[in-house]
Scaffold this motif. Structure first.
Motif, PDB file in Angstrom:
ATOM      1  N   SER A  77       0.807  -1.220   0.000  1.00 42.25           N
ATOM      2  CA  SER A  77       0.000   0.000   0.000  1.00 42.25           C
ATOM      3  C   SER A  77       0.842   1.272   0.000  1.00 42.25           C
ATOM      4  CB  SER A  77      -0.915   0.014   1.228  1.00 42.25           C
ATOM      5  OG  SER A  77      -0.145   0.146   2.429  1.00 42.25           O
ATOM      6  N   GLN A  78       2.099   1.180   0.488  1.00 43.32           N
ATOM      7  CA  GLN A  78       2.964   2.345   0.692  1.00 43.32           C
ATOM      8  C   GLN A  78       2.351   3.348   1.674  1.00 43.32           C
ATOM      9  OE1 GLN A  78       6.320   2.916  -0.683  1.00 43.32           O
ATOM     10  NE2 GLN A  78       5.942   0.706  -0.695  1.00 43.32           N
ATOM     11  N   GLN A  79       1.452   2.874   2.517  1.00 49.65           N
ATOM     12  CA  GLN A  79       0.831   3.716   3.542  1.00 49.65           C
ATOM     13  C   GLN A  79       1.819   3.948   4.681  1.00 49.65           C
ATOM     14  OE1 GLN A  79      -2.563   5.000   3.656  1.00 49.65           O
ATOM     15  NE2 GLN A  79      -1.539   6.197   5.228  1.00 49.65           N
ATOM     16  N   PRO A  80       2.192   5.207   4.974  1.00 46.87           N
ATOM     17  CA  PRO A  80       3.116   5.467   6.086  1.00 46.87           C
ATOM     18  C   PRO A  80       2.507   5.024   7.418  1.00 46.87           C
ATOM     19  CG  PRO A  80       2.912   7.397   4.656  1.00 46.87           C
ATOM     20  CD  PRO A  80       1.822   6.446   4.265  1.00 46.87           C
ATOM     21  N   LEU A  81       3.311   4.358   8.220  1.00 45.72           N
ATOM     22  CA  LEU A  81       2.836   3.798   9.488  1.00 45.72           C
ATOM     23  C   LEU A  81       3.595   4.327  10.695  1.00 45.72           C
ATOM     24  CD1 LEU A  81       2.651   0.061   8.340  1.00 45.72           C
ATOM     25  CD2 LEU A  81       0.727   1.670   8.537  1.00 45.72           C
TER      26      LEU A  81
END
Length: 225
Positions: free
Chosen positions: A130-134
């Motif tokens: 997703s390349q969603q920053p976590l």
């Protein structure tokens, strides 16, 4: 004034290692350089803290857990975790301590336990698909230990430890709640943010001090949706 001479020489295991460039470069020591939160609250890592009662269970697990952060994030998001390096380089211990906010004195005392020379590494983690920053993280290492215990700079710390089969213990030292505009931009979400710092110990000796700031999107209702 430069903290180190402009021309540095690598010695011993540093030369030719994946960390050789970092061990022979400097990053500046300043309060804004590793993005500490402007705090609304800080406290002990006690699950019975009244301030933690209203915290989302997912964030509470991440804050208080003593397991590998990358493995926990992978289990929660159901995707592999990827690390993106922001910067890494040598810092001077006294300069780093003096630049830290007065509200984070426990962290500065823990830095002293690492000794010198000191290396600071900043990364952000995201879902590989997703390349969603976590998460945003800063870690400080004794430079002499870094190449030995973290041989793969492109991988998160937890994945390095798994590959090296290194037995470690996490001692969560402090929890934080506050704002930092650079973190909000990096993680692409609004604060306030929950954060923590902890010691990573191997055979009773500190390997690194790690400061982690979690995305405010890490909530049960968001992940389940």
């Amino acid at each position: 004034m430069e903290l180190f001479p402009s021309s540095l020489t690598c010695h011993g295991d540093a030369a030719g290692s994946p960390w050789s460039a970092a061990l022979c470069s400097n990053v500046s020591s300043g309060q804004g350089d590793w993005w500490p939160l402007q705090l609304y609250w800080q406290g002990e890592a006690d699950p019975l803290q009244p301030e933690l009662v209203q915290v989302d269970p997912v964030l509470r697990l991440l804050l208080l857990g003593d397991g590998l952060t990358t493995r926990t994030l992978a289990a929660l998001t159901q995707e592999p975790i990827q690390a993106h390096l922001l910067d890494t380089g040598r810092v001077e211990l006294l300069a780093e301590q003096s630049a830290a906010p007065q509200s984070m004195q426990r962290l500065t005392k823990d830095l002293a336990r690492l000794g010198s020379p000191l290396l600071r590494r900043r990364v952000w983690l995201c879902g590989a698909t997703s390349q969603q920053p976590l998460l945003y993280a800063t870690s400080w290492w004794n430079a002499e230990h870094l190449a030995q215990y973290l041989p793969h700079p492109d991988l998160p710390i937890g994945q390095n430890l798994i590959q090296e089969k290194l037995e470690t213990f996490r001692e969560v030292r402090r929890l934080y709640y506050g704002e930092a505009e650079p973190v909000a931009r990096l993680l692409n979400c609004r604060g306030p943010f929950w954060a923590r710092h902890y010691l990573l110990l191997h055979r009773g000796q500190p390997l690194t001090v790690i400061y982690e700031v979690f995305s405010s999107r890490l909530q049960a209702r968001v992940l389940s949706g």
